[in-house]
Design a protein around this motif. Structure first.
Motif, PDB file in Angstrom:
ATOM      1  N   GLU A 193      36.472  36.856  30.271  1.00 11.95           N
ATOM      2  CA  GLU A 193      37.232  38.094  30.186  1.00 11.95           C
ATOM      3  C   GLU A 193      38.534  37.878  30.950  1.00 11.95           C
ATOM      4  OE1 GLU A 193      33.560  40.248  31.854  1.00 11.95           O
ATOM      5  OE2 GLU A 193      34.736  41.804  30.851  1.00 11.95           O
ATOM      6  N   SER A 224      37.633  36.346  34.324  1.00 14.49           N
ATOM      7  CA  SER A 224      36.262  36.502  34.801  1.00 14.49           C
ATOM      8  C   SER A 224      35.387  35.576  33.978  1.00 14.49           C
ATOM      9  CB  SER A 224      35.799  37.945  34.645  1.00 14.49           C
ATOM     10  OG  SER A 224      34.463  38.102  35.115  1.00 14.49           O
ATOM     11  N   LYS A 256      32.277  37.818  38.386  1.00 18.28           N
ATOM     12  CA  LYS A 256      33.336  37.596  39.367  1.00 18.28           C
ATOM     13  C   LYS A 256      34.695  37.606  38.695  1.00 18.28           C
ATOM     14  CE  LYS A 256      31.853  33.525  40.551  1.00 18.28           C
ATOM     15  NZ  LYS A 256      31.732  32.242  41.300  1.00 18.28           N
ATOM     16  N   LEU A 257      35.710  37.942  39.454  1.00 22.33           N
ATOM     17  CA  LEU A 257      37.081  37.744  39.032  1.00 22.33           C
ATOM     18  C   LEU A 257      37.671  36.636  39.895  1.00 22.33           C
ATOM     19  CD1 LEU A 257      38.589  41.312  38.485  1.00 22.33           C
ATOM     20  CD2 LEU A 257      38.028  39.620  36.761  1.00 22.33           C
ATOM     21  N   ILE A 258      38.354  35.708  39.260  1.00 21.93           N
ATOM     22  CA  ILE A 258      39.025  34.629  39.977  1.00 21.93           C
ATOM     23  C   ILE A 258      40.516  34.880  39.848  1.00 21.93           C
ATOM     24  CG2 ILE A 258      39.302  32.142  40.218  1.00 21.93           C
ATOM     25  CD1 ILE A 258      36.422  33.162  40.602  1.00 21.93           C
TER      26      ILE A 258
END
Lengths: 111, 109
Positions: free
Chosen positions: B32, B90, B96-98
């Motif tokens: 995402e 993500s 998680k978002l990086i």
């Protein structure tokens, strides 16, 4: 309308102190996250939690621990604060496939 | 290694000029993709997410799977667009978002 609240906006602590950063969300989100934000480095993930009493290490967990005893509260703990932990700390929560909701941040200075 | 890159630390344009903030990612699968914005003295907030295909404040983002890029664009920049922008994939099934390193957009009058 505030949904993710970080208890302190600014903190000054001494080297070696144990520091607690608190984060509370009122959206019943399952996922909560702690990041630190540093110029030129963006946001780096410290720890996250998918549910109560669950925790996962992020990319930079050294020197930190977390606690999630209740769904709405996610605490970041600096076991023995050091000067290289001076930073802006951001808490966020997320539900499902939506984006994060961030708190306003805690600027921690370790002297 | 899995990572996200925003190659420009600072992008400075004049009001009314087009804007493109670049983002490249290297994640397997179909992550995402999000853009976040932080205005001065405000908290980070979601600007747009790819899956919704929305246009927020005149910004759009084009996903190029071949180039693994997700650049943010606006045809005519406004002074109130001055802010820090973060690209955030993500990875699939992680939650998680990086975040990238961020790009500061400065729109001059």
């Amino acid at each position: 309308d505030v949904k993710v609240t970080q208890s302190s906006r600014y903190l000054v602590k001494r080297t070696g102190e144990k520091v607690f950063l608190e984060c509370v969300q009122d959206m019943d989100h399952e996922n909560m996250f702690w990041y630190r934000q540093d110029p030129g480095l963006g946001l780096r993930l410290i720890y996250f939690s998918y549910d109560v009493k669950m925790k996962e290490k992020g990319d930079i967990p050294e020197g930190y621990s977390v606690s999630r005893e209740k769904k709405e509260r996610f605490s970041l703990i600096l076991e023995s604060a050091s000067t290289n932990q001076t930073s802006m700390y951001l808490c966020a929560s997320r539900q499902g496939g939506y984006g994060y909701t961030f708190g306003s941040g805690t600027r921690l200075t370790v002297v | 290694a899995q990572r996200v890159t925003q190659p420009e630390k600072l992008l400075s344009v004049f009001k009314g000029a087009p804007v493109e903030l670049k983002c490249n990612y290297s994640y397997s699968g179909s992550p995402e993709l999000f853009w976040y914005v932080q205005y001065s003295r405000q908290r980070l907030q979601l600007l747009l997410r790819h899956i919704s295909r929305e246009s927020i404040k005149g910004f759009t983002a084009d996903l190029n799977k071949g180039e693994t890029s997700f650049h943010l664009k606006k045809p005519f920049a406004q002074e109130e667009d001055s802010a820090m922008y973060y690209c955030a994939p993500s990875p699939s099934n992680t939650g998680k978002l990086i975040f990238g390193q961020g790009t500061t957009l400065q729109v001059k009058p």
